[in-house]
Design a protein around this motif. Structure first.
Motif, PDB file in Angstrom:
ATOM      1  N   GLY A  22      17.372 -13.540 -43.702  1.00 43.99           N
ATOM      2  CA  GLY A  22      16.977 -12.382 -44.515  1.00 43.99           C
ATOM      3  C   GLY A  22      15.843 -12.673 -45.474  1.00 43.99           C
ATOM      4  N   ILE A  23      15.307 -11.595 -46.062  1.00 44.45           N
ATOM      5  CA  ILE A  23      14.194 -11.733 -47.016  1.00 44.45           C
ATOM      6  C   ILE A  23      14.692 -11.222 -48.372  1.00 44.45           C
ATOM      7  CG2 ILE A  23      11.784 -11.083 -47.510  1.00 44.45           C
ATOM      8  CD1 ILE A  23      11.605 -10.231 -44.505  1.00 44.45           C
ATOM      9  N   TYR A  69       1.133 -15.602 -47.599  1.00 50.61           N
ATOM     10  CA  TYR A  69       2.517 -15.719 -48.059  1.00 50.61           C
ATOM     11  C   TYR A  69       3.359 -16.376 -46.968  1.00 50.61           C
ATOM     12  CZ  TYR A  69       7.279 -14.818 -49.381  1.00 50.61           C
ATOM     13  OH  TYR A  69       8.612 -14.987 -49.686  1.00 50.61           O
ATOM     14  N   LYS A  91       7.396 -21.303 -45.113  1.00 53.10           N
ATOM     15  CA  LYS A  91       7.608 -22.378 -44.134  1.00 53.10           C
ATOM     16  C   LYS A  91       6.691 -23.554 -44.409  1.00 53.10           C
ATOM     17  CE  LYS A  91       8.563 -18.752 -40.903  1.00 53.10           C
ATOM     18  NZ  LYS A  91       8.005 -17.967 -39.818  1.00 53.10           N
ATOM     19  N   VAL A 150       5.655 -10.114 -47.724  1.00 49.23           N
ATOM     20  CA  VAL A 150       5.609 -10.764 -46.407  1.00 49.23           C
ATOM     21  C   VAL A 150       4.341 -10.422 -45.616  1.00 49.23           C
ATOM     22  CG1 VAL A 150       8.080 -11.116 -46.156  1.00 49.23           C
ATOM     23  CG2 VAL A 150       7.047  -9.017 -45.277  1.00 49.23           C
ATOM     24  N   ASN A 206       9.018 -15.299 -35.775  1.00 45.98           N
ATOM     25  CA  ASN A 206       9.524 -15.272 -37.159  1.00 45.98           C
ATOM     26  C   ASN A 206      11.045 -15.146 -37.170  1.00 45.98           C
ATOM     27  OD1 ASN A 206       7.098 -15.539 -38.442  1.00 45.98           O
ATOM     28  ND2 ASN A 206       6.855 -13.375 -38.920  1.00 45.98           N
ATOM     29  N   ALA A 207      11.548 -14.268 -36.272  1.00 43.81           N
ATOM     30  CA  ALA A 207      12.994 -14.054 -36.217  1.00 43.81           C
ATOM     31  C   ALA A 207      13.698 -15.366 -35.840  1.00 43.81           C
ATOM     32  CB  ALA A 207      13.315 -12.962 -35.209  1.00 43.81           C
ATOM     33  N   LEU A 221       0.039 -16.017 -41.912  1.00 44.47           N
ATOM     34  CA  LEU A 221      -0.930 -15.072 -41.341  1.00 44.47           C
ATOM     35  C   LEU A 221      -0.329 -14.215 -40.227  1.00 44.47           C
ATOM     36  CD1 LEU A 221      -4.189 -17.218 -41.201  1.00 44.47           C
ATOM     37  CD2 LEU A 221      -3.612 -15.394 -42.783  1.00 44.47           C
ATOM     38  N   LEU A 262       2.326 -12.144 -39.967  1.00 45.64           N
ATOM     39  CA  LEU A 262       2.624 -10.737 -40.258  1.00 45.64           C
ATOM     40  C   LEU A 262       1.380  -9.965 -40.688  1.00 45.64           C
ATOM     41  CD1 LEU A 262       6.140 -10.865 -41.958  1.00 45.64           C
ATOM     42  CD2 LEU A 262       5.537 -10.030 -39.686  1.00 45.64           C
ATOM     43  N   SER A 287      13.748 -17.686 -38.720  1.00 43.53           N
ATOM     44  CA  SER A 287      14.677 -17.295 -39.791  1.00 43.53           C
ATOM     45  C   SER A 287      16.128 -17.603 -39.404  1.00 43.53           C
ATOM     46  CB  SER A 287      14.519 -15.818 -40.123  1.00 43.53           C
ATOM     47  OG  SER A 287      15.244 -15.046 -39.209  1.00 43.53           O
TER      48      SER A 287
HETATM   49  N1  LIG Z   1      12.485 -12.084 -39.582  1.00 43.17           N
HETATM   50  C1  LIG Z   1      12.323 -12.697 -40.755  1.00 43.17           C
HETATM   51  N2  LIG Z   1      13.401 -13.108 -41.469  1.00 43.17           N
HETATM   52  C2  LIG Z   1      13.251 -13.703 -42.658  1.00 43.17           C
HETATM   53  N3  LIG Z   1      12.050 -13.959 -43.239  1.00 43.17           N
HETATM   54  C3  LIG Z   1      10.945 -13.575 -42.584  1.00 43.17           C
HETATM   55  C4  LIG Z   1      11.023 -12.938 -41.313  1.00 43.17           C
HETATM   56  N4  LIG Z   1       9.752 -12.670 -40.914  1.00 43.17           N
HETATM   57  C5  LIG Z   1       8.942 -13.142 -41.875  1.00 43.17           C
HETATM   58  N5  LIG Z   1       9.636 -13.688 -42.880  1.00 43.17           N
HETATM   59  C6  LIG Z   1       9.091 -14.281 -44.113  1.00 43.17           C
HETATM   60  O1  LIG Z   1       7.751 -13.856 -44.256  1.00 43.17           O
HETATM   61  C7  LIG Z   1       6.894 -14.983 -44.350  1.00 43.17           C
HETATM   62  C8  LIG Z   1       5.554 -14.638 -43.757  1.00 43.17           C
HETATM   63  O2  LIG Z   1       5.624 -14.507 -42.362  1.00 43.17           O
HETATM   64  P1  LIG Z   1       4.325 -14.737 -41.494  1.00 43.17           P
HETATM   65  O3  LIG Z   1       4.666 -14.569 -40.061  1.00 43.17           O
HETATM   66  O4  LIG Z   1       3.244 -13.874 -42.062  1.00 43.17           O
HETATM   67  O5  LIG Z   1       3.926 -16.216 -41.811  1.00 43.17           O
HETATM   68  P2  LIG Z   1       4.648 -17.542 -41.340  1.00 43.17           P
HETATM   69  O6  LIG Z   1       5.591 -17.255 -40.223  1.00 43.17           O
HETATM   70  O7  LIG Z   1       5.219 -18.194 -42.554  1.00 43.17           O
HETATM   71  O8  LIG Z   1       3.415 -18.402 -40.824  1.00 43.17           O
HETATM   72  P3  LIG Z   1       2.529 -18.108 -39.519  1.00 43.17           P
HETATM   73  O9  LIG Z   1       1.175 -17.769 -40.047  1.00 43.17           O
HETATM   74  O10 LIG Z   1       2.572 -19.368 -38.777  1.00 43.17           O
HETATM   75  O11 LIG Z   1       3.159 -16.965 -38.795  1.00 43.17           O
HETATM   76  C9  LIG Z   1       7.625 -16.102 -43.671  1.00 43.17           C
HETATM   77  O12 LIG Z   1       7.210 -17.352 -44.157  1.00 43.17           O
HETATM   78  C10 LIG Z   1       9.073 -15.797 -44.036  1.00 43.17           C
HETATM   79  O13 LIG Z   1       9.387 -16.278 -45.321  1.00 43.17           O
END
Ligand SMILES: Nc1ncnc2c1ncn2[C@@H]1O[C@H](COP(=O)(O)OP(=O)(O)OP(=O)(O)O)[C@@H](O)[C@H]1O
Ligand SMILES: [Mg+2]
Length: 408
Positions: free
Chosen positions: A349-350, A363, A366, A358, A316-317, A372, A374, A320
């Motif tokens: 950032g978020i 949610y 991308k 998140v 995720n990092a 899924l 987080l 981002s």
């Molecule tokens: N380090 C981060 N910096 C910025 N936004 C983040 C970060 N980590 C998560 N997010 C936000 O949270 C959302 C959810 O993250 P999550 O890992 O649950 O799903 P994803 O990465 O979109 O898809 P996947 O299921 O493939 O992991 C991301 O789409 C992003 O918008």
């Protein structure tokens, strides 16, 4: 088919289920609010109408007493008072003379055995209470020439029925609120139980299905290694590494599908292993640092699952940061025997309003995300390690820090 359309089609149906869940919660809350507000308005109108009627009745009583006293030809005063007061069997009322001495009363809940001074002091006490609630009505008595010769006072208060009705909406509201709460809890609990079963079932099945081809692949590798020419072949070595990785994935799924065993592990070493694996596969423009003080920090861990957490957070990092930037992982001892792991990135950032979302399944911001990652991370940390994970810091265009607290 456009990419967006394809993505929508690919999304699991479960995500709509979660959206419906929050709609259902809102529906129950709104329904409870509408029923509550409706019943309050209705009862309030009823109370107002009843108050008005009681007021009219008491004024009629007061006027009649006054009239009877001022009219020389009127019948015996006591008789008339009794006759008019008789139909009133709900409003507490006391008639007092000009000096404030109680003459008689009705609907007072008075012990019939009270006599003399005791009766008088009871009536006086009640008069005081009534005066606090309602201004007593004054009756003016005049002689034949129209000269005022005495006053009387009518003390009264709302009937017991009216008082009960005033409390009624509060009781009703509490009942509705409790009902709404029970419905929500029951619904959310059954949903959570259902989610659990889906998670566990799917994970177990995946581990089970992966098991057979992996065993077969291991056997094939062993067979290839028996060939002297292939023994140190790069392809075989790479294949072996991939099989090792597949075994790790199976271990993750099998652990999440059962009660995982937690061992006293070195968190720093576990994170370093995952980071070393990731470094080879992630963009070279991402710099990942692991800092730890001291370098042996122990916590109760399930290695395959915790590695999955670190992997998801690092991916995720990297996303981002658009593939360029720095990830700092800091491990330290925290308060109350906790181990603190901070994963800081220099990404986009978020937004503040999205920080709570998140971890919600589905949610994602991308194009190719499932939202899924987080959810899984939170589940592993909270559920399997009895720890905590939250967004400690996030600033648009500056970066995000996720904090994990583990039991040591
Ligand atoms: N380090 C981060 N910096 C910025 N936004 C983040 C970060 N980590 C998560 N997010 C936000 O949270 C959302 C959810 O993250 P999550 O890992 O649950 O799903 P994803 O990465 O979109 O898809 P996947 O299921 O493939 O992991 C991301 O789409 C992003 O918008
Ligand atoms: Mg992710």
């Amino acid at each position: 088919m456009s990419a967006e359309k394809k993505k929508r089609k690919d999304k699991p149906f479960g995500i709509d289920l979660y959206k419906n869940k929050s709609t259902f919660n809102w529906l129950v809350v709104s329904l409870a609010v509408v029923i509550g507000a409706g019943s309050i308005i209705y009862t309030r109108n009823l109370v107002e109408a009843l108050k008005e009627r009681e007021q009219q009745l008491i004024e009629l009583y007061a006027k009649t007493v006054e009239y009877t006293a001022n009219e020389p030809n009127a019948a015996d005063l006591t008789f008339v008072i009794q006759e008019i007061m008789l139909p009133n069997n709900s409003i507490p009322v006391i008639l007092a003379d000009g000096s404030g001495r109680p003459l008689q009363g009705k609907n007072l809940d008075m012990d019939p055995n009270l006599m003399g001074d005791q009766r008088l002091s009871f009536l006086r006490e009640r008069m005081k209470e009534m005066e606090e609630e309602k201004e007593p009505l004054m009756l003016t008595f005049r002689d034949e020439e129209g000269e005022v010769y005495d006053y009387n006072y009518v003390y009264y208060e709302n009937s017991a029925l009216l008082k009960k009705l005033e409390y009624y909406p509060h009781v009703q509201l509490s009942v509705i609120a409790i009902f709404g709460l029970i419905v929500l809890l029951a619904f959310n609990y059954s949903k959570a139980a259902e989610q659990n079963r889906v998670w566990v079932g799917l994970a177990k099945e995946t581990a089970h299905q992966l098991g057979t081809p992996i065993s077969s692949l291991i056997a094939w590798i062993e067979y290839l290694k028996t060939d002297v020419e292939l023994e140190n072949n790069e392809v075989v070595t790479e294949l072996e590494k991939d099989i090792h990785r597949l075994e790790m994935i199976t271990a993750r799924f099998s652990n999440i599908g059962s009660v995982p065993v937690l061992d006293n592990e070195n968190v720093v070493q576990c994170i370093e292993e995952t980071v070393n694996y990731l470094k080879k596969r992630l963009s070279k423009k991402v710099d990942i640092n692991v800092e730890a003080k001291p370098c042996d920090i122990r916590a109760k861990l399930n290695k395959p699952l915790f590695g999955w957490v670190i992997e998801n957070l690092c991916k995720n990092a990297v996303d981002s940061m658009g593939g360029i930037g720095k990830i700092d992982i800091r491990i330290s001892h925290g308060m109350e025997d906790r181990v603190v792991v901070d994963i800081c990135d220099t990404g986009k950032g978020i937004p503040k309003s999205k920080i709570r979302d998140v971890f919600v399944p589905g949610y994602t911001t991308k194009k190719r995300g499932w939202g899924l990652g987080l959810t899984l991370v939170k589940r592993i940390v909270d559920h399997y390690h009895e720890g905590r994970i939250y967004v400690k810091y996030s600033e648009i265009e500056r970066g995000t820090t996720f904090r994990i607290l583990l039991k040591s």
